[in-house]
Design a protein around this motif. Sequence first.
Motif, PDB file in Angstrom:
ATOM      1  N   LYS A  93       0.831  -1.199   0.000  1.00  0.00           N
ATOM      2  CA  LYS A  93       0.000   0.000   0.000  1.00  0.00           C
ATOM      3  C   LYS A  93       0.868   1.254   0.000  1.00  0.00           C
ATOM      4  O   LYS A  93       0.606   2.212  -0.740  1.00  0.00           O
ATOM      5  CB  LYS A  93      -0.916  -0.016   1.225  1.00  0.00           C
ATOM      6  CG  LYS A  93      -1.860   1.173   1.313  1.00  0.00           C
ATOM      7  CD  LYS A  93      -2.769   1.053   2.529  1.00  0.00           C
ATOM      8  CE  LYS A  93      -3.715   2.247   2.630  1.00  0.00           C
ATOM      9  NZ  LYS A  93      -4.587   2.140   3.835  1.00  0.00           N
ATOM     10  N   LYS A  94       1.918   1.261   0.806  1.00  0.00           N
ATOM     11  CA  LYS A  94       2.828   2.408   0.881  1.00  0.00           C
ATOM     12  C   LYS A  94       3.533   2.646  -0.444  1.00  0.00           C
ATOM     13  O   LYS A  94       3.747   3.791  -0.853  1.00  0.00           O
ATOM     14  CB  LYS A  94       3.843   2.175   1.992  1.00  0.00           C
ATOM     15  CG  LYS A  94       4.852   3.302   2.169  1.00  0.00           C
ATOM     16  CD  LYS A  94       5.822   2.988   3.297  1.00  0.00           C
ATOM     17  CE  LYS A  94       6.865   4.098   3.449  1.00  0.00           C
ATOM     18  NZ  LYS A  94       7.834   3.790   4.540  1.00  0.00           N
ATOM     19  N   ASN A  95       3.890   1.562  -1.132  1.00  0.00           N
ATOM     20  CA  ASN A  95       4.608   1.665  -2.403  1.00  0.00           C
ATOM     21  C   ASN A  95       3.680   1.732  -3.608  1.00  0.00           C
ATOM     22  O   ASN A  95       4.132   1.654  -4.747  1.00  0.00           O
ATOM     23  CB  ASN A  95       5.569   0.478  -2.557  1.00  0.00           C
ATOM     24  CG  ASN A  95       6.703   0.507  -1.554  1.00  0.00           C
ATOM     25  OD1 ASN A  95       7.277   1.556  -1.290  1.00  0.00           O
ATOM     26  ND2 ASN A  95       7.027  -0.647  -0.984  1.00  0.00           N
ATOM     27  N   ASP A  96       2.378   1.841  -3.364  1.00  0.00           N
ATOM     28  CA  ASP A  96       1.374   1.971  -4.414  1.00  0.00           C
ATOM     29  C   ASP A  96       1.403   0.785  -5.384  1.00  0.00           C
ATOM     30  O   ASP A  96       1.260   0.950  -6.597  1.00  0.00           O
ATOM     31  CB  ASP A  96       1.581   3.289  -5.185  1.00  0.00           C
ATOM     32  CG  ASP A  96       0.339   3.680  -5.970  1.00  0.00           C
ATOM     33  OD1 ASP A  96      -0.770   3.294  -5.551  1.00  0.00           O
ATOM     34  OD2 ASP A  96       0.486   4.360  -7.013  1.00  0.00           O
ATOM     35  N   ILE A 155      -7.272  -1.719   1.739  1.00  0.00           N
ATOM     36  CA  ILE A 155      -6.986  -1.065   0.451  1.00  0.00           C
ATOM     37  C   ILE A 155      -8.308  -0.873  -0.286  1.00  0.00           C
ATOM     38  O   ILE A 155      -8.680  -1.675  -1.149  1.00  0.00           O
ATOM     39  CB  ILE A 155      -5.995  -1.887  -0.401  1.00  0.00           C
ATOM     40  CG1 ILE A 155      -4.757  -2.261   0.420  1.00  0.00           C
ATOM     41  CG2 ILE A 155      -5.570  -1.121  -1.639  1.00  0.00           C
ATOM     42  CD1 ILE A 155      -3.739  -3.065  -0.330  1.00  0.00           C
ATOM     43  N   ASN A 168      -9.315   0.945  -2.663  1.00  0.00           N
ATOM     44  CA  ASN A 168      -9.289   1.100  -4.118  1.00  0.00           C
ATOM     45  C   ASN A 168      -8.986  -0.208  -4.855  1.00  0.00           C
ATOM     46  O   ASN A 168      -9.006  -0.239  -6.085  1.00  0.00           O
ATOM     47  CB  ASN A 168      -8.249   2.148  -4.519  1.00  0.00           C
ATOM     48  CG  ASN A 168      -8.685   3.546  -4.141  1.00  0.00           C
ATOM     49  OD1 ASN A 168      -9.882   3.823  -4.027  1.00  0.00           O
ATOM     50  ND2 ASN A 168      -7.740   4.452  -3.944  1.00  0.00           N
ATOM     51  N   GLN A 187      -0.291  -2.097  -7.199  1.00  0.00           N
ATOM     52  CA  GLN A 187      -1.668  -2.346  -7.596  1.00  0.00           C
ATOM     53  C   GLN A 187      -2.076  -3.779  -7.235  1.00  0.00           C
ATOM     54  O   GLN A 187      -1.382  -4.739  -7.575  1.00  0.00           O
ATOM     55  CB  GLN A 187      -1.838  -2.117  -9.092  1.00  0.00           C
ATOM     56  CG  GLN A 187      -1.514  -0.693  -9.533  1.00  0.00           C
ATOM     57  CD  GLN A 187      -2.437   0.316  -8.872  1.00  0.00           C
ATOM     58  OE1 GLN A 187      -3.651   0.191  -8.916  1.00  0.00           O
ATOM     59  NE2 GLN A 187      -1.841   1.333  -8.259  1.00  0.00           N
TER      60      GLN A 187
END
Length: 485
Positions: A352-355, A381, A383, A357
Amino acid sequence: MEIISQNFLPQCSVVTWSSKLDKKRLVPDRSSILLSKVVKRSRLVIRNGTTDGYVVGENEDLGSIARRGESKSKVLIPGLPDESNGEAGAQISRYRSEWKPKLTVHYEKSGCDNIDAPAVLFLPGFGVGSFHYEKQLTDLGRDYRVWAMDFLGQGLSLPTEDPTTISEETGALKKNESFWGFGDEAEPWANELVYSLDLWKDQVQYIVEEVIGEPVYIAGNSLGGYVALYFAATYPHLVKGVTLLNATPFWGFFPNPVRSPVLARLFPWSGTFPLPARVKQLTELVWQKISDPESIAEILKQVYKDHSTNVDKVFSRIVEITQHPAAAASFASIMFAPGGQLSFSEALSRCKKNDVQICLMYGREDPWVTPIWGKRIKKEIPNAPYYEISPAGHCPHDEVPEVVNYLIRGWIKHLESDGFEALPLLEDPEEDWEDYRIAREIEFPREGWKKAVNLLLYGRKFSFWSGVGESFRSTVIRAFRGKSA
């Protein structure tokens, strides 16, 4: 009821039903749409870049209906490649690669001709191997370059030599020993070998960097889901997206020596070779039970919701693996191995921190990793798209591969287009999917018959506790249905 709109194209189409039709009929046409007195709105839907179809609602469009969870639409998707109809699936190639001395990794690949297509890597669950992804390799390999690998200590990545030696003193007593790894001393190459999450995470790094050679879309079922998330959390630059298929949220019962060095010292054995005497005795007893073909058949019966699914090939491959001389000791090493340096929750937080997907796909009737675990990830998460398939059990990729492959294709196209292509089940890339859930009936051909399942997409405003309540209600309903039957 009458069908007022249908357009079946190679990827999918949408059919919307109405029970109140005027005598006039709606005729789909790419240049114009004729509206009846009853049908007030219509939309041309483009799905995943390759599929289009007209969706017509009564007095309102499908989007508003779907957002209330009341849509009666049906999504038609293709089946697996059917050779009887001249549809050729992608050819599968099999390889063995020596990663470290005496440690050979088995992996399979398809889609060799798709040079510029994205790379996709599948990680198996516990006790199986790359063979469990045959339906992804032959189907998705037509569009992408697809790999599947066997974890060390499982599948066809079991050692080709005994990791232990028998001393001269006990050699005569153990001359006919049928199990590898039950010796007195570890071979030099197996001195620190333990089949753990950290070993498998490093193994995936080797496959991605040395074999595939570029960042990948990675997907994992059960144990493979944990390893996929762990790998993505550790090497986010090597991952383009993660798909979790009923991912197990826990693995390893003993403390990790890096995380908890003091606590780890309290346990005299942590999955290394050779096995201690008491562990050998326990392993022989347990292995005799779990390697029995009847036990294997019973486990498959538990994890597959649809018992009409042909699991003969999976069954025979698992039985074959259990007969390998290294299988029993490898099983013991896996069971006593320490947990990873990152827990599932910590790996999720890092992603999540590093985006990174993430996409969630869960079989709703999984008796082991129930959907509540997927909904907990969804809570962390919001999204992340969360798809729930019913009926489907612990291995949706093998039980309903048509649906899983359809979702993976749409997920990859969504990411590759930077969000320009809509997610599967959404009608518009810019559609606001804040609401609770979108429901569709998915229909596809299989062996000359039509098969259908229900598919739910949970929105950003999904409430974990509402999901818990829904799961509880579903469990109660199934229990009462069982009693009435």
